[in-house]
Design a protein around this motif. Structure first.
Motif, short mmCIF file in Angstrom:
data_model
loop_
_atom_site.label_atom_id
_atom_site.label_comp_id
_atom_site.label_asym_id
_atom_site.label_seq_id
_atom_site.Cartn_x
_atom_site.Cartn_y
_atom_site.Cartn_z
N CYS A 185 -4.05 8.27 9.65
CA CYS A 185 -2.71 7.65 9.42
C CYS A 185 -1.42 8.56 9.53
O CYS A 185 -1.68 9.36 8.77
CB CYS A 185 -2.61 6.61 8.48
SG CYS A 185 -0.84 5.78 8.03
N HIS A 198 -3.08 1.22 12.20
CA HIS A 198 -4.01 1.96 11.03
C HIS A 198 -4.26 1.23 9.88
O HIS A 198 -5.33 1.33 9.15
CB HIS A 198 -3.03 3.41 10.59
CG HIS A 198 -2.94 4.20 11.61
ND1 HIS A 198 -2.00 4.05 12.67
CD2 HIS A 198 -3.75 5.14 12.16
CE1 HIS A 198 -2.16 5.23 13.54
NE2 HIS A 198 -3.20 5.88 13.32
N CYS A 199 -3.35 0.21 9.42
CA CYS A 199 -3.22 -0.31 7.86
C CYS A 199 -3.96 -1.43 7.96
O CYS A 199 -3.35 -2.74 7.80
CB CYS A 199 -1.98 -0.41 7.28
SG CYS A 199 -2.03 -0.25 5.55
N LEU A 238 2.56 -0.16 12.42
CA LEU A 238 1.47 0.65 11.35
C LEU A 238 0.33 -0.41 10.93
O LEU A 238 -0.89 0.18 10.82
CB LEU A 238 2.42 0.93 10.56
CG LEU A 238 1.73 1.86 9.18
CD1 LEU A 238 1.06 3.28 10.03
CD2 LEU A 238 2.52 2.14 8.11
N CYS A 255 1.84 8.14 1.54
CA CYS A 255 1.48 6.94 1.21
C CYS A 255 0.34 7.05 -0.22
O CYS A 255 -0.32 7.52 -0.09
CB CYS A 255 0.67 6.21 2.33
SG CYS A 255 -0.12 4.68 1.56
N ARG A 302 0.79 -1.22 0.19
CA ARG A 302 -0.07 -0.02 0.08
C ARG A 302 0.90 1.23 -0.14
O ARG A 302 0.61 2.16 -0.64
CB ARG A 302 -0.87 0.01 1.14
CG ARG A 302 -2.04 -0.79 0.86
CD ARG A 302 -3.06 -1.12 2.14
NE ARG A 302 -4.09 -1.82 2.14
CZ ARG A 302 -4.78 -2.24 3.30
NH1 ARG A 302 -4.46 -1.84 4.57
NH2 ARG A 302 -5.91 -2.99 2.84
N LEU A 303 2.00 1.13 0.58
CA LEU A 303 2.92 2.33 0.58
C LEU A 303 3.81 2.47 -0.67
O LEU A 303 4.27 3.50 -0.78
CB LEU A 303 3.86 2.23 1.81
CG LEU A 303 3.49 2.29 3.25
CD1 LEU A 303 4.45 1.87 4.48
CD2 LEU A 303 3.28 3.74 3.42
N THR A 329 -1.47 5.14 -1.49
CA THR A 329 -2.93 4.49 -1.19
C THR A 329 -3.71 5.26 -0.42
O THR A 329 -4.61 5.50 -0.65
CB THR A 329 -2.73 3.15 -0.59
OG1 THR A 329 -1.97 2.15 -1.25
CG2 THR A 329 -4.20 2.41 -0.57
N GLY A 330 -3.17 5.90 0.78
CA GLY A 330 -3.65 7.01 1.53
C GLY A 330 -4.16 8.32 0.54
O GLY A 330 -5.20 8.85 0.62
N PRO A 361 -8.42 0.16 5.73
CA PRO A 361 -7.26 1.07 6.48
C PRO A 361 -7.73 2.44 7.02
O PRO A 361 -8.71 3.14 6.41
CB PRO A 361 -6.32 1.11 5.50
CG PRO A 361 -7.02 0.78 4.21
CD PRO A 361 -8.19 0.08 4.44
N ALA A 362 -7.07 2.72 8.19
CA ALA A 362 -7.66 3.95 8.76
C ALA A 362 -6.80 5.17 8.08
O ALA A 362 -5.88 5.85 8.95
CB ALA A 362 -7.52 4.02 10.37
N CYS A 363 -6.68 5.33 6.79
CA CYS A 363 -5.98 6.33 6.21
C CYS A 363 -6.03 7.84 6.69
O CYS A 363 -5.13 8.21 6.84
CB CYS A 363 -6.48 6.13 4.71
SG CYS A 363 -5.97 4.54 3.91
N GLY A 376 -0.33 9.04 5.82
CA GLY A 376 -1.45 9.36 5.01
C GLY A 376 -1.04 10.49 3.72
O GLY A 376 -1.21 10.31 2.77
S1 SF4 Z 1 -2.16 5.86 4.46
FE1 SF4 Z 1 -3.62 4.04 4.82
S2 SF4 Z 1 -2.89 2.62 3.08
FE2 SF4 Z 1 -1.15 3.98 3.58
S3 SF4 Z 1 -0.06 3.14 5.32
FE3 SF4 Z 1 -1.49 4.54 6.30
S4 SF4 Z 1 -3.39 3.34 6.80
FE4 SF4 Z 1 -1.96 2.06 5.23
#
Ligand code: SF4
Length: 242
Positions: free
Chosen positions: A217, A206-207, A202, A223, A165-166, A225-226, A212-214, A220
């Motif tokens: 996070c 969060h993830c 992490l 990342c 995701r990162l 995905t965030g 996931p709690a973007c 966020g």
């Molecule tokens: S922003 Fe979202 S997807 Fe990215 S590491 Fe944090 S929780 Fe995971």
């Protein structure tokens, strides 16, 4: 190339990796345990798929409940699960792996001591560790990193989810050896143990999988995905991550 991969090209993997180390400032990652090879392998079985804190509690729980490693070897997986299931998931399966490992070591050495591995080259030691029925890529890399002084980054399922995701690891990259090589290139050896713990925390805080709690996070903003989740929420008017 997917949208997350597009975004990571602009944020850069290195920037993401350096931001991961900022997470260490919250003090939730403890010093690595200095353990002999056999104990480190047993600890790795407790640690795979769990947080550092949970693995510490499970490992300590084993040592409190059982007199020595031999008592664990002759116990049932259920009895071992009773000592660790409060702390880590899949406790009976872990219990069976602990028994299998101790049994194999005992049958081949008539002891619970694998310190002779310290004298082998890293490749040879890794090969020998991987032959145990209870071994996994994670456990072997863990022992190499923690007890044998090698540069290896153990990656379990929650860590793999976070790293993908990162954008630190690519989605289609399924080859465990290639993943480890890529991580070892991106993360300095001296910081490898800290990195592994931070990613596990992490994943736990969060993830999550799924949802996931973007928005909450700390990564966020870097990342991919965030960022994608945030853009999607803005364009649809929803605040909740997918
Ligand atoms: S922003 Fe979202 S997807 Fe990215 S590491 Fe944090 S929780 Fe995971």
């Amino acid at each position: 190339m997917d949208r997350a991969s597009d975004i990571v090209m602009t944020t850069s993997k290195q920037k993401v990796v350096s931001q991961v180390f900022h997470l260490g400032k919250n003090g939730k990652v403890g010093a690595a345990r200095d353990l002999p090879v056999l104990e480190q392998f047993l600890y790795a079985i407790c640690r795979e798929g769990a947080t550092p804190e949970a693995a510490d509690k499970a490992f300590d729980g084993l040592q409190k409940r059982f007199f020595d490693w031999n008592e664990i070897r002759v116990s049932s997986a259920r009895e071992i699960a009773d000592a660790i299931e409060e702390f880590v998931p899949d406790a009976e399966n872990r219990g069976q792996r602990l028994i299998n490992f101790l049994q194999e070591v005992f049958e081949s050495t008539f002891s619970f001591d694998l310190e002779s591995m310290q004298k082998k080259g890293l490749k040879q030691a890794a090969k020998q560790l991987a032959r145990y029925q209870a071994a996994s890529d994670f456990a072997v890399a863990w022992v190499i990193q923690k007890s044998l002084g090698g540069h290896a980054i153990p990656v379990d399922a929650p860590s793999l989810r976070v790293l993908r995701r990162l954008g630190v690891l690519e989605e289609g990259q399924n080859d465990g050896e290639a993943q480890r090589a890529s991580l070892e290139h991106q993360v300095p050896k001296a910081k490898g143990a800290e990195f592994v713990d931070l990613i596990s925390v992490l994943a736990d805080e969060h993830c999550w999988d799924p949802d996931p709690a973007c928005p909450a996070c700390p990564l966020g903003k870097v990342c991919p995905t965030g960022i994608e989740t945030k853009l999607a929420a803005v364009s649809t008017g929803h605040k909740k991550p997918r």
